[in-house]
Design a protein around this motif. Structure first.
Motif, PDB file in Angstrom:
ATOM      1  N   ARG A  36       0.849  -1.197   0.000  1.00  0.00           N
ATOM      2  CA  ARG A  36       0.000   0.000   0.000  1.00  0.00           C
ATOM      3  C   ARG A  36       0.886   1.249   0.000  1.00  0.00           C
ATOM      4  N   GLU A  53      -3.057   9.983  -7.589  1.00  0.00           N
ATOM      5  CA  GLU A  53      -4.278   9.162  -7.563  1.00  0.00           C
ATOM      6  C   GLU A  53      -4.374   8.292  -8.805  1.00  0.00           C
ATOM      7  N   VAL A  59      -4.315   9.030  -1.652  1.00  0.00           N
ATOM      8  CA  VAL A  59      -3.759  10.389  -1.492  1.00  0.00           C
ATOM      9  C   VAL A  59      -4.456  11.124  -0.354  1.00  0.00           C
ATOM     10  N   PHE A  60      -3.665  11.583   0.597  1.00  0.00           N
ATOM     11  CA  PHE A  60      -4.187  12.441   1.663  1.00  0.00           C
ATOM     12  C   PHE A  60      -3.829  13.875   1.300  1.00  0.00           C
ATOM     13  N   ARG A  61      -4.842  14.681   1.107  1.00  0.00           N
ATOM     14  CA  ARG A  61      -4.568  16.086   0.758  1.00  0.00           C
ATOM     15  C   ARG A  61      -4.648  16.942   2.008  1.00  0.00           C
ATOM     16  N   LEU A  62      -3.564  17.523   2.396  1.00  0.00           N
ATOM     17  CA  LEU A  62      -3.583  18.423   3.556  1.00  0.00           C
ATOM     18  C   LEU A  62      -4.183  19.758   3.105  1.00  0.00           C
TER      19      LEU A  62
END
Lengths: 244, 134
Positions: A36, A53, A59-62
């Motif tokens: 992962r 993506e 994807v973690f978008r801050l």
């Protein structure tokens, strides 16, 4: 290292790395099929998140730019909350060689280390290093030696593998700016073990380093102060749970 | 001395006026205005009371009244700036934690949305043969 990748997470902090990020994800997948990969987009204003993506990463978008440490810690927090056993951090600029991830994990397991980082200086590997960077690494190695009680050849390396103990420490307390060197002192303070293995590093695939000219001087002073503060740190502030 | 005293009094009154105005307009919270109120009132008190200023001059060993006012003001402002730095640091710490949580929650929300969409799609494809009467 066991071949099971379900307990392993690869985190890629990225800030404006649309040119390199898909190559990084692909290389990680080639080196460790089925692993992962999460990309922490640290408030990029380019297409980093979308490219990552479409490359198949989570994807973690801050919501805004936190700095490298804040982005890395987001990944560590996620891994800790989701009970991952091992986390490897690979930078989004393509400088690290994902084929060396197994080397980091093997060293961690064999030596029972809590963190293992990849060093470009342990064995000469032909990586073109700027004189300033080499000087900085030597200076920090010299400063860190009495604090850590051991020699570290590449204290600024961001290519690191951590286990659950280190993950617990870092998810509670992680330096925000230029975190690599301070992270070593944090580990030492928490009586955790770390080591280095020789790894190959490549020139950046795209973009440019944020540490140039005057920022290099700021970097030196900022990191020295951070190391000093970490040595004398008042631990209980972290136990209140208010600090990132 | 008289001139600096008048200037400081005017400055303190302006500061007090600005603090009250900012608090009324909710530009500054009451708890953060306290330190500024304290500084303005203290400086005003020193300017209005010659006895207090003389005593302070004697206590800190500076026998020049304008210089005493300057030193007191400087020390008080340094204290306020330091206190503000602590508050800003605390806010930054909270902000980091919040930004990280937002990033993680948004991803979780998106993942659950996708799962829900897939589930609905699977349900609708299962139902389709019945609706055709097969």
């Amino acid at each position: 290292m066991k071949s099971d990748t379900s307990s392993l997470l690869v985190i890629v902090p990225a800030f404006n790395e649309e040119g390199a990020i898909s190559g990084v994800i692909r290389s990680v997948r080639e080196a460790l099929p089925g692993v992962r990969v999460i990309v922490i987009d640290d408030g990029s204003w380019d297409d980093t998140a979308r490219v990552a993506e479409s490359g198949g990463a989570d994807v973690f978008r801050l919501p805004h730019h936190l700095g490298l440490g804040g982005a890395v810690q987001t990944g560590y927090r996620f891994a800790f909350e989701h009970s991952y056993e091992h986390v490897v951090r690979v930078d989004g600029d393509g400088q690290h060689n994902p084929a060396d991830i197994k080397k980091l994990l093997d060293a961690m397991q064999q030596g029972d280390y809590d963190m293992v980082s990849g060093s470009r200086f342990l064995v000469p590997n032909g990586y073109p290093t700027r004189t300033m960077r080499r000087f900085g690494s030597l200076l920090f190695s010299w400063i860190l030696y009495p604090i850590l009680g051991k020699s570290i050849t590449d204290p600024t390396s961001g290519f690191v593998a951590v286990n659950r103990r280190a993950l617990e420490a870092f998810s509670g307390s992680f330096p925000l700016e230029y975190p690599e060197i301070e992270a070593l002192v944090v580990l030492k303070r928490k009586a955790l073990r770390f080591s280095e293995v020789p790894t190959k590093m490549f020139p950046r695939r795209s973009g440019q380093s944020t540490i140039n000219g005057w920022t290099a001087a700021y970097y030196m002073v900022r990191v020295l102060l951070g190391v000093f503060v970490n040595v004398i740190k008042y631990e209980s502030r972290y136990h209140t749970g208010t600090r990132g | 001395m008289e001139q600096i005293r008048i200037v400081t009094i005017v400055f303190c009154l302006l500061l007090l006026f600005q603090i009250v105005r900012s608090v009324r307009r909710e530009h500054i919270r009451v708890e953060y205005s306290m330190a500024w109120f304290g500084v303005a009132v203290l400086l005003l008190g020193l300017c209005l009371s010659k006895t207090a200023l003389d005593w302070l001059s004697w206590a800190i060993g500076i026998y020049d009244s304008p210089l005493v006012l300057l030193v007191v003001a400087g020390v008080l402002f340094l204290f306020i700036f330091f206190r503000s730095s602590i508050q800003v640091s605390g806010l930054k710490d909270h902000n980091i934690v919040l930004a990280q949580k937002i990033g993680l929650l948004e991803w979780e929300l998106k993942r659950q949305g996708l799962e829900l969409a897939q589930l609905r799609e699977r349900k609708s494809t299962k139902k389709r043969p019945d609706s055709l009467g097969v």
